[in-house]
Design a protein around this motif. Structure first.
Motif, PDB file in Angstrom:
ATOM      1  N   TRP A  49       0.831  -1.215   0.000  1.00 52.29           N
ATOM      2  CA  TRP A  49       0.000   0.000   0.000  1.00 52.29           C
ATOM      3  C   TRP A  49       0.861   1.259   0.000  1.00 52.29           C
ATOM      4  O   TRP A  49       0.539   2.235  -0.690  1.00 52.29           O
ATOM      5  N   LEU A  50       1.963   1.253   0.748  1.00 49.32           N
ATOM      6  CA  LEU A  50       2.851   2.416   0.765  1.00 49.32           C
ATOM      7  C   LEU A  50       3.444   2.661  -0.624  1.00 49.32           C
ATOM      8  O   LEU A  50       3.417   3.781  -1.140  1.00 49.32           O
ATOM      9  N   GLY A  51       3.962   1.598  -1.233  1.00 46.89           N
ATOM     10  CA  GLY A  51       4.536   1.734  -2.571  1.00 46.89           C
ATOM     11  C   GLY A  51       3.518   2.204  -3.590  1.00 46.89           C
ATOM     12  O   GLY A  51       3.795   3.102  -4.396  1.00 46.89           O
ATOM     13  N   ALA A  52       2.328   1.606  -3.571  1.00 49.39           N
ATOM     14  CA  ALA A  52       1.278   2.000  -4.512  1.00 49.39           C
ATOM     15  C   ALA A  52       0.892   3.457  -4.321  1.00 49.39           C
ATOM     16  O   ALA A  52       0.746   4.205  -5.302  1.00 49.39           O
ATOM     17  N   THR A  53       0.754   3.881  -3.072  1.00 45.78           N
ATOM     18  CA  THR A  53       0.364   5.265  -2.782  1.00 45.78           C
ATOM     19  C   THR A  53       1.419   6.246  -3.272  1.00 45.78           C
ATOM     20  O   THR A  53       1.103   7.237  -3.938  1.00 45.78           O
ATOM     21  N   VAL A  54       2.673   5.965  -2.961  1.00 43.80           N
ATOM     22  CA  VAL A  54       3.764   6.860  -3.388  1.00 43.80           C
ATOM     23  C   VAL A  54       3.830   6.931  -4.907  1.00 43.80           C
ATOM     24  O   VAL A  54       3.932   8.028  -5.487  1.00 43.80           O
ATOM     25  N   LEU A  55       3.763   5.780  -5.571  1.00 43.73           N
ATOM     26  CA  LEU A  55       3.857   5.767  -7.035  1.00 43.73           C
ATOM     27  C   LEU A  55       2.682   6.481  -7.693  1.00 43.73           C
ATOM     28  O   LEU A  55       2.874   7.251  -8.642  1.00 43.73           O
ATOM     29  N   VAL A  56       1.463   6.252  -7.198  1.00 41.87           N
ATOM     30  CA  VAL A  56       0.288   6.911  -7.794  1.00 41.87           C
ATOM     31  C   VAL A  56       0.350   8.417  -7.561  1.00 41.87           C
ATOM     32  O   VAL A  56       0.140   9.203  -8.496  1.00 41.87           O
ATOM     33  N   LEU A  57       0.651   8.838  -6.341  1.00 41.46           N
ATOM     34  CA  LEU A  57       0.733  10.285  -6.063  1.00 41.46           C
ATOM     35  C   LEU A  57       1.820  10.945  -6.899  1.00 41.46           C
ATOM     36  O   LEU A  57       1.595  11.998  -7.498  1.00 41.46           O
ATOM     37  N   TYR A  58       2.985  10.329  -6.946  1.00 42.60           N
ATOM     38  CA  TYR A  58       4.079  10.879  -7.739  1.00 42.60           C
ATOM     39  C   TYR A  58       3.683  10.936  -9.214  1.00 42.60           C
ATOM     40  O   TYR A  58       3.897  11.953  -9.879  1.00 42.60           O
ATOM     41  N   GLY A  59       3.108   9.848  -9.712  1.00 41.45           N
ATOM     42  CA  GLY A  59       2.690   9.820 -11.112  1.00 41.45           C
ATOM     43  C   GLY A  59       1.668  10.878 -11.442  1.00 41.45           C
ATOM     44  O   GLY A  59       1.775  11.575 -12.451  1.00 41.45           O
ATOM     45  N   VAL A  60       0.659  11.038 -10.585  1.00 44.59           N
ATOM     46  CA  VAL A  60      -0.379  12.058 -10.820  1.00 44.59           C
ATOM     47  C   VAL A  60       0.233  13.455 -10.807  1.00 44.59           C
ATOM     48  O   VAL A  60      -0.037  14.281 -11.695  1.00 44.59           O
ATOM     49  N   LEU A  61       1.061  13.729  -9.799  1.00 41.59           N
ATOM     50  CA  LEU A  61       1.676  15.059  -9.711  1.00 41.59           C
ATOM     51  C   LEU A  61       2.589  15.351 -10.896  1.00 41.59           C
ATOM     52  O   LEU A  61       2.571  16.450 -11.450  1.00 41.59           O
ATOM     53  N   GLN A  62       3.364  14.352 -11.307  1.00 37.54           N
ATOM     54  CA  GLN A  62       4.269  14.552 -12.432  1.00 37.54           C
ATOM     55  C   GLN A  62       3.512  14.715 -13.748  1.00 37.54           C
ATOM     56  O   GLN A  62       3.835  15.596 -14.548  1.00 37.54           O
ATOM     57  N   VAL A  63       2.519  13.868 -13.993  1.00 40.03           N
ATOM     58  CA  VAL A  63       1.731  13.992 -15.225  1.00 40.03           C
ATOM     59  C   VAL A  63       1.049  15.358 -15.265  1.00 40.03           C
ATOM     60  O   VAL A  63       1.078  16.048 -16.287  1.00 40.03           O
ATOM     61  N   ALA A  64       0.472  15.760 -14.140  1.00 37.37           N
ATOM     62  CA  ALA A  64      -0.222  17.055 -14.093  1.00 37.37           C
ATOM     63  C   ALA A  64       0.748  18.205 -14.335  1.00 37.37           C
ATOM     64  O   ALA A  64       0.451  19.124 -15.120  1.00 37.37           O
ATOM     65  N   SER A  65       1.909  18.169 -13.688  1.00 42.96           N
ATOM     66  CA  SER A  65       2.849  19.284 -13.854  1.00 42.96           C
ATOM     67  C   SER A  65       3.407  19.344 -15.276  1.00 42.96           C
ATOM     68  O   SER A  65       3.514  20.426 -15.857  1.00 42.96           O
ATOM     69  N   VAL A  66       3.725  18.189 -15.856  1.00 42.79           N
ATOM     70  CA  VAL A  66       4.233  18.188 -17.234  1.00 42.79           C
ATOM     71  C   VAL A  66       3.127  18.609 -18.204  1.00 42.79           C
ATOM     72  O   VAL A  66       3.378  19.347 -19.169  1.00 42.79           O
ATOM     73  N   ALA A  67       1.892  18.201 -17.949  1.00 38.57           N
ATOM     74  CA  ALA A  67       0.776  18.625 -18.801  1.00 38.57           C
ATOM     75  C   ALA A  67       0.596  20.139 -18.728  1.00 38.57           C
ATOM     76  O   ALA A  67       0.338  20.790 -19.749  1.00 38.57           O
ATOM     77  N   LEU A  68       0.748  20.701 -17.535  1.00 37.99           N
ATOM     78  CA  LEU A  68       0.626  22.156 -17.387  1.00 37.99           C
ATOM     79  C   LEU A  68       1.751  22.888 -18.114  1.00 37.99           C
ATOM     80  O   LEU A  68       1.535  23.970 -18.670  1.00 37.99           O
ATOM     81  N   VAL A  69       2.924  22.292 -18.148  1.00 38.11           N
ATOM     82  CA  VAL A  69       4.027  22.869 -18.934  1.00 38.11           C
ATOM     83  C   VAL A  69       3.682  22.771 -20.417  1.00 38.11           C
ATOM     84  O   VAL A  69       3.852  23.730 -21.175  1.00 38.11           O
ATOM     85  N   ALA A  70       3.158  21.621 -20.830  1.00 37.63           N
ATOM     86  CA  ALA A  70       2.848  21.400 -22.245  1.00 37.63           C
ATOM     87  C   ALA A  70       1.815  22.386 -22.776  1.00 37.63           C
ATOM     88  O   ALA A  70       1.899  22.807 -23.931  1.00 37.63           O
ATOM     89  N   VAL A  71       0.844  22.764 -21.940  1.00 35.44           N
ATOM     90  CA  VAL A  71      -0.180  23.706 -22.409  1.00 35.44           C
ATOM     91  C   VAL A  71       0.170  25.157 -22.101  1.00 35.44           C
ATOM     92  O   VAL A  71      -0.612  26.052 -22.388  1.00 35.44           O
ATOM     93  N   GLY A  72       1.343  25.393 -21.505  1.00 30.39           N
ATOM     94  CA  GLY A  72       1.817  26.751 -21.280  1.00 30.39           C
ATOM     95  C   GLY A  72       1.351  27.416 -19.998  1.00 30.39           C
ATOM     96  O   GLY A  72       1.602  28.610 -19.803  1.00 30.39           O
ATOM     97  N   VAL A  73       0.685  26.691 -19.116  1.00 33.78           N
ATOM     98  CA  VAL A  73       0.244  27.276 -17.850  1.00 33.78           C
ATOM     99  C   VAL A  73       1.439  27.494 -16.924  1.00 33.78           C
ATOM    100  O   VAL A  73       1.515  28.471 -16.200  1.00 33.78           O
ATOM    101  N   ILE A  74       2.383  26.541 -16.958  1.00 36.97           N
ATOM    102  CA  ILE A  74       3.613  26.655 -16.166  1.00 36.97           C
ATOM    103  C   ILE A  74       4.764  26.835 -17.137  1.00 36.97           C
ATOM    104  O   ILE A  74       4.865  26.138 -18.144  1.00 36.97           O
TER     105      ILE A  74
END
Length: 171
Positions: free
Chosen positions: A94-119
């Protein structure tokens, strides 16, 4: 066939494949391969090409964690995993799954925001690196985490079989 509400065993195998494939990439880069470094971009790519000792050390730690993550995924769905202490195994899953999902969501979101020019990143990143990070590298963590979560849920929901029936024939 699995019981209703119990994920299939392939989720554990999928998590292991994600972990070991990711570990193989880390190993290749740790051994000096430059294949695919251009898909990272920015300072990470530069540091990798320069064989920066800090990045090499971080890569070595990541390599070990990825291999351990693959072994954990297999332990959750393989018979030999039933011999391991159940609670620590589930807690690590559960710890590994939680860390990986949170990291993945945050990274995908931040890179997507860079891709669309928000960041706007502090340093430029090539369109190629941005695409690779958005479509492969960052989602890989998310998929791995979801599969590991499925494997952990499977292990949690399946009863541990007893080794033999009691004298009355009950398990």
């Amino acid at each position: 066939m699995t019981s209703p509400g119990v994920p299939p065993a392939w989720v554990g195998w999928g998590a292991a494949v994600c972990a070991f494939a990711f570990a193989a990439v880390s190993l290749a880069w740790a051994l000096g391969s430059t294949v695919g470094l251009d898909t990272l971009g920015g300072s990470i790519e530069r540091m990798a090409r320069d064989r920066d000792p800090t990045l090499l050390a971080a890569n070595a730690v990541a390599l070990v964690l990825k291999v351990l993550g693959g072994v954990l995924a297999l332990a959750l769905v393989q018979p030999w995993g039933r011999r391991l202490p159940r609670r620590p195994l589930l807690a690590l899953g559960w710890l590994g799954a939680t860390v990986l999902v949170l990291y993945g969501v945050l990274q995908v979101a931040s890179v997507a925001l860079v891709a669309v020019g928000v960041i706007v990143p502090s340093e430029p990143i090539s369109d190629q690196a941005l695409a690779w990070r958005l479509l492969l590298w960052e989602p890989w963590f998310l998929v791995w985490g979801l599969l590991l979560g499925g494997a952990t849920l499977r292990s949690q929901r399946l009863r541990r079989p007893t080794t033999s029936p009691d004298p009355d024939g009950h398990r």
